[in-house]
Design an enzyme around this catalytic site. Sequence first.
Site, PDB file in Angstrom:
ATOM      1  N   TRP A  74       0.905  -1.161   0.000  1.00  0.00           N
ATOM      2  CA  TRP A  74       0.000   0.000   0.000  1.00  0.00           C
ATOM      3  C   TRP A  74       0.938   1.203   0.000  1.00  0.00           C
ATOM      4  O   TRP A  74       1.609   1.462   0.994  1.00  0.00           O
ATOM      5  CB  TRP A  74      -0.885  -0.025   1.238  1.00  0.00           C
ATOM      6  CG  TRP A  74      -1.951   1.031   1.250  1.00  0.00           C
ATOM      7  CD1 TRP A  74      -3.208   0.939   0.729  1.00  0.00           C
ATOM      8  CD2 TRP A  74      -1.864   2.344   1.820  1.00  0.00           C
ATOM      9  NE1 TRP A  74      -3.894   2.112   0.930  1.00  0.00           N
ATOM     10  CE2 TRP A  74      -3.095   2.983   1.600  1.00  0.00           C
ATOM     11  CE3 TRP A  74      -0.858   3.050   2.484  1.00  0.00           C
ATOM     12  CZ2 TRP A  74      -3.358   4.288   2.030  1.00  0.00           C
ATOM     13  CZ3 TRP A  74      -1.113   4.349   2.919  1.00  0.00           C
ATOM     14  CH2 TRP A  74      -2.357   4.947   2.684  1.00  0.00           C
ATOM     15  N   GLU A 489     -22.324   5.655   9.537  1.00  0.00           N
ATOM     16  CA  GLU A 489     -21.761   4.375   9.103  1.00  0.00           C
ATOM     17  C   GLU A 489     -22.305   3.979   7.721  1.00  0.00           C
ATOM     18  O   GLU A 489     -21.553   3.493   6.866  1.00  0.00           O
ATOM     19  CB  GLU A 489     -22.077   3.294  10.152  1.00  0.00           C
ATOM     20  CG  GLU A 489     -21.662   1.883   9.793  1.00  0.00           C
ATOM     21  CD  GLU A 489     -20.162   1.685   9.634  1.00  0.00           C
ATOM     22  OE1 GLU A 489     -19.383   2.624   9.902  1.00  0.00           O
ATOM     23  OE2 GLU A 489     -19.768   0.589   9.216  1.00  0.00           O
ATOM     24  N   GLU A 496     -17.020   4.049   0.687  1.00  0.00           N
ATOM     25  CA  GLU A 496     -15.763   3.319   0.542  1.00  0.00           C
ATOM     26  C   GLU A 496     -15.840   2.179  -0.465  1.00  0.00           C
ATOM     27  O   GLU A 496     -14.842   1.859  -1.082  1.00  0.00           O
ATOM     28  CB  GLU A 496     -15.192   2.858   1.891  1.00  0.00           C
ATOM     29  CG  GLU A 496     -15.978   1.855   2.654  1.00  0.00           C
ATOM     30  CD  GLU A 496     -15.297   1.474   3.978  1.00  0.00           C
ATOM     31  OE1 GLU A 496     -14.087   1.635   4.147  1.00  0.00           O
ATOM     32  OE2 GLU A 496     -16.030   0.977   4.859  1.00  0.00           O
ATOM     33  N   HIS A 512     -30.432  22.635   8.145  1.00  0.00           N
ATOM     34  CA  HIS A 512     -29.445  23.697   8.420  1.00  0.00           C
ATOM     35  C   HIS A 512     -28.334  23.726   7.369  1.00  0.00           C
ATOM     36  O   HIS A 512     -27.253  24.240   7.636  1.00  0.00           O
ATOM     37  CB  HIS A 512     -28.850  23.505   9.818  1.00  0.00           C
ATOM     38  CG  HIS A 512     -29.876  23.624  10.900  1.00  0.00           C
ATOM     39  ND1 HIS A 512     -30.425  24.824  11.273  1.00  0.00           N
ATOM     40  CD2 HIS A 512     -30.491  22.683  11.658  1.00  0.00           C
ATOM     41  CE1 HIS A 512     -31.319  24.634  12.226  1.00  0.00           C
ATOM     42  NE2 HIS A 512     -31.380  23.328  12.487  1.00  0.00           N
TER      43      HIS A 512
END
Length: 616
Positions: A74, A489, A496, A512
């Site tokens: 990675w 979540e 993702e 808002h």
Amino acid sequence: MCGIVGYVGSQKASTILLEGLKRLEYRGYDSAGLAVQQNGRLELARKVGRVENLVKEAAKHRFTGTTGICHTRWATHGGVTEANAHPHLSSDGKIALVHNGVIENYAAIKKFLLPKGYAFKSETDTEVLSNLIAYHYAKEPTIAGQSRFLESVRKALRHVEGTYGIAVLCLDCTGEIVAARKGSPLILGVGDKEYILASDVSALVSRTQNVVYLKDGEVVHVTPKQFFISTLDQEDVSPVVDQVTWTIDAAEMNGYAHFMEKEIFEQPAALENSMRGRFSEDGSTAKFGGLNLGPVDFRQIDRFVFLGCGTAWHSCLVAEHLIERFARVPVEVDYASEFRYRNAPLSGNPLFFVMSQSGETIDTLGALREAQRKGYKVLAVNNTVGSTIAREADGGIYQHVGPEIGVASTKAFTSQLLIGAMLALHVARMRDMSFADGVEFVSALKKAPDLVREALKQAGHIKAVAKRFSKYNDMLFLGRLSLFPIALEGALKLKEISYIHAEGYPAAEMKHGPIALINEQCPSVFFAPQGEIFNKVVSSMQEVKARKGLVIAIITEGCELPPGLADEVITIPDCHEAVLPIVATIPVQLLSYYIACERGCDVDKPRNLAKSVTVE
Ligand code: M6R
């Protein structure tokens, strides 16, 4: 982040290394490589992309050697290229090295080595370390009774700032690996006349259940007949051999299309495992063996501080809600990455909890160490036996959900929600909660696995909803109270694995600001459970509908929505407040999963991500 495997034994190393590497691919999947000792050489194969590409490349090399190392990357320093893939060979060809972590002072080391004739072919910090070891190896005189190879690794590491889990081969030392760790996990599997080194247990459990979890600052020298652990300062360490309690079957896909799908459907069993043996005999409270704190200590706590990252941080938010609601003790939740640097003022007697599935997340580990440095006790909720967080915490609760391999966390999340609820009960019963309320709470928690089984039956319907909504590029997730973290979540899961932009908000906050996003192209997922806020959430839905927004409503059984308000309705079983976040999670996991599949995304290995984030 990054996975490493090493092998010393009598079998063909490349087969065992590649098999292990496939199981570690979820730790990083930009590029992969391996090095094997054979015919008096260190033979390398490296490839950009998945381990599968390396398998094809390795076939061309006809590896036969019985000692080797490999790596799945990675990227941190240097782009995704073959030259930057590990292993990295020192420029004198003596040392090959795989590395998980970051060498922070690599520029200074490079500056030191360049005038001495060492050359660099990559942009990585790792190549610097292979050359530094080679430098010490070249100048190290032979010391009677000591390995020159081992000593040169130790000497090099004493100059390294940063984090590492490394495995090193030396051209002159047939059948030997030296490996070390600081801040990145490394485990030694002790097999039958063979040793396997790996970043996590899943890479070696098919060959042995006997493992030694190396600690930070330890170095292991593996030879064909034995292994020897010491510190960087040459102190001997007596190894503790632990037994892994799960078998390779737990890390197989077992007929599912993806690990994520398998792990979603494993949740009823996972919840049963997380709660097994953890209720008092009178059935009125939860009990935990490893907290190392008694009721008197608990009564003196004036505040809980929960720390975690990503999905685990969402679990912390639900724990906050339940502990404050039922135990009436103030709770603070912080991102572990923020807590470790922001030097927050703390109350007189707080108790810290860190939540982490992997137990290796560097930010969570950093936060744990920061709290301990200030003199506070830190307990861990963690799924990985022997992980760094589990070992450094002052006590904790293992989740016992088995290996979670899909990069998107699912069963570990709902297990953390359950443990948070059990903690709320545990603390509440030491304070104001009555015996009868405790019994009711326990009986509600015990129903969680069956309720999740029930919610999973909606999979077919949710798949159809996912098909309809897979083309949109933005989505809002809106919930209130304990379901606000589930909205976060849901948005994270969708982002993702399907790369759809999604945001989670408290439903009432929508007006808002986020309401500006609402149009025909931005659907909203609402959590509208039975109870005091049902009508308020319905009002928020009306506001979306009035602006031509599409609504997916997740409601509990028995709720009635005004006709035509929701474009799609997903019904979950009605349940106790402490179990609701768990049950409400199921539809958003399934929705994200099926949308990602519909879009043809690589669900288990989403782009740019890795399962365990061991760099800052
Ligand atoms: O292993 P941890 O629980 O410490 O991991 C924390 C996060 O990196 C993790 O939850 C991440 O957000 C997942 N990809 C979420 O699905």
